[in-house]
Design a protein around this motif. Structure first.
Motif, PDB file in Angstrom:
ATOM      1  N   ASP A 170       6.121  74.325 -17.422  1.00 55.43           N
ATOM      2  CA  ASP A 170       6.897  73.416 -18.270  1.00 55.43           C
ATOM      3  C   ASP A 170       7.456  72.223 -17.514  1.00 55.43           C
ATOM      4  N   HIS A 221      12.763  70.213 -22.963  1.00 54.22           N
ATOM      5  CA  HIS A 221      11.302  70.186 -22.831  1.00 54.22           C
ATOM      6  C   HIS A 221      10.665  69.094 -23.693  1.00 54.22           C
ATOM      7  N   ARG A 231       7.040  68.284 -21.693  1.00 55.66           N
ATOM      8  CA  ARG A 231       7.518  69.005 -20.510  1.00 55.66           C
ATOM      9  C   ARG A 231       8.918  68.555 -20.102  1.00 55.66           C
ATOM     10  N   TYR A 340      10.425  76.502 -26.314  1.00 61.62           N
ATOM     11  CA  TYR A 340       9.292  76.104 -27.153  1.00 61.62           C
ATOM     12  C   TYR A 340       9.247  76.930 -28.446  1.00 61.62           C
TER      13      TYR A 340
END
Length: 513
Positions: A170, A221, A231, A340
């Motif tokens: 990530d 992220h 990311r 996520y």
């Protein structure tokens, strides 16, 4: 016809045998060591620890042929400090710069430090690292030139060979690095990395969600986009060097298998094999997707099991399985939503990633540092399928491996690592106590009977937006862990003398040089 002299013939034959013996490599005296360190895998995430939610037959093979530990702990409940403690044998909280590393961090393990890889290399082993690194590269944070050899690198801390990710899946840069150089470096797309500012014209997950065709963030992220996934950090360039998340497990495994194929048995090897699984972003290969009942997180566990199986099969193929000490463990406890939208929370069902323990990744509770640990070595561990309840710590692998291979551990090594080889081989007792580290260098002290958690001036009870309890509180916590494994009943007020004693013991460890 001339009759040969028998004595000459015998003498010639003996000379031939002696000559062949001189040319033949010496028989390998020490075992190979395969250390499998996976990412964010909980105590309850694999079937040999009792879960019915998922089956991990390849990982279970290690348990069935060796020892399964029920009270094994990593050095810290987060990745970078845990891995630092494992490789150096030093508690990571002794330094202020061992927190979760950026993708462009300078080396956390410095070249002047003594490492597990140094131990094996100096004893004549071939040493190699594969997969997730997350311990920094280069001399200083943010100064790397990713288009040249990055120094210092893994070669400077004892690894003859490496094929790694700079940090985690990530975090940028999203490229593989072999021996300090980006793999498949694309001269037409030079790599630039920043953890402060985006590059002009580069899309981000925050501003361009329409470009997130693989995974979307649940929190954070949301910076640079690679392979349809945003990311942490900003990156420009990369071109053909950029990874595809669905291929990461295969790329790491295939490079590790190629390394094993190069071993001819003339000298032992130490292989530090670190799958990115099951760290976020969880986006396994299509052949695993939909194969579990727990969505992408469960599918990533199945992919991890496949990686382990392929390495075990290769060891058997090259005739090195029995002479290899195999360690399988995790860097810290589990987490479901770590940034996520992969439905890990929605699809977990009755599955308990931490098993019977409270907390998970980032936590001072047992779920933060109590991790799966399996050890097998066919040539030495004869009692197959053994279960050990001994208290053991990953911090002790460095000193224990020194004893294993008969190598003198560097005299300047940290005092934290201790020889626990008898416990690791199922032949003796483990530790009387361990120190556990949670988020932000908070500390706890464990004995076989008690768990003491130090009070925190400004406690943060939940780690960011993960939902994981940190175990931090303004008051002291004391749990009779021997019969209160879930750490529900705080007995600090009932046993102030125990609190005082354990706090004093912990302080002695902290003050130790």
């Amino acid at each position: 016809m001339k009759t040969p002299n028998p004595s000459i013939a015998v003498g010639t034959a003996l000379l031939g045998i002696l000559s062949a013996c001189e040319k033949a490599p010496e028989a390998q005296k020490n075992p190979n060591v395969l250390f499998i360190l996976c990412d964010d895998l909980g105590y309850g995430d694999i079937s040999c620890y009792g879960t019915q939610s998922i089956q991990t037959p390849n990982i279970d093979r290690i348990a069935q042929s060796g020892i399964r530990f029920t009270d094994a702990h990593c050095a810290s409940a987060t990745s970078t400090p845990s891995r630092y403690g494992l490789l150096t044998g030093a508690y990571p909280w002794r330094r202020s710069d061992t927190g979760v590393a950026r993708g462009d961090a300078g080396m956390v393990v410095r070249p002047e430090e003594y490492t597990m890889a140094d131990l094996f290399q100096q004893a004549g082993y071939t040493t190699a690292a594969f997969g997730k690194w997350h311990l920094g590269l280069g001399n200083e944070t943010g100064t790397q030139d990713w288009n040249k050899e990055i120094t210092p690198n893994t070669k400077d801390i004892g690894f003859d060979y490496s094929f790694i990710m700079a940090a985690t899946g990530d975090r940028v840069p999203c490229v593989y690095i072999r021996d300090g150089r980006v793999v498949d470096l694309d001269p037409d797309a030079p790599i630039e990395v920043s953890y402060t500012d985006n590059f002009p014209g580069e899309p981000t997950g925050k501003d361009n969600p329409e470009l997130l065709y693989n995974l979307k963030p649940s929190h954070g992220h949301d910076m640079s986009i690679v392979n349809g996934i945003s990311r942490i950090g900003y990156m420009r360039g990369g071109g053909k060097a950029l990874w595809k998340d669905e291929e990461i497990a295969d790329r790491i495994t295939e490079d590790a298998l190629a390394f094993l194929d190069r071993q001819d048995g003339s000298k032992p090897f130490f292989m530090y094999f670190c799958p990115n699984n099951i760290h976020v972003p969880r986006f396994p290969n299509e052949r695993f997707r939909g194969k579990s009942s727990m969505g992408l997180r469960g599918d990533a566990i199945l992919e991890l099991d496949d990686m382990v199986g392929r390495v075990l099969d290769k060891l058997e193929e090259i005739g090195q399985l029995d002479n290899t000490l195999i360690v399988f463990t995790s860097d810290n406890g589990p987490v479901l939503d770590d940034g996520y939208q992969d439905q890990a929370v929605e699809l977990v069902g009755d599955h308990r990633p931490s098993g019977p323990y409270r907390g998970g990744k980032y936590s001072l509770y047992e779920g933060g540092t109590r991790v799966p640990l399996l050890i097998a070595w066919a040539d030495r561990i004869k009692e197959r399928g053994k279960v050990s309840d001994e208290l053991v710590s990953q911090i002790d692998f460095l000193a224990s491996f020194g004893t294993l291979i008969g190598a003198e551990v560097h005299p300047g090594r940290p005092a934290d690592t201790r020889d626990a080889l008898p416990a690791f081989l199922g032949e003796g007792a483990g530790r009387d106590w361990i120190v556990e580290e949670g988020l932000n260098r908070t500390l706890a002290y464990r004995t076989a009977e008690w768990k003491y958690i130090r009070p925190v001036a400004k406690p943060n009870p939940v780690a960011w937006q993960t939902g994981n309890e940190t175990g931090q509180a303004a008051e002291a916590q004391l749990y009779r862990i021997v019969d209160n494994v879930y750490e529900e009943v705080n007995m600090a007020d009932q046993y102030p003398e125990v609190v005082a004693e354990l706090d004093e013991r912990l302080q002695k460890v902290v003050d130790q040089k």
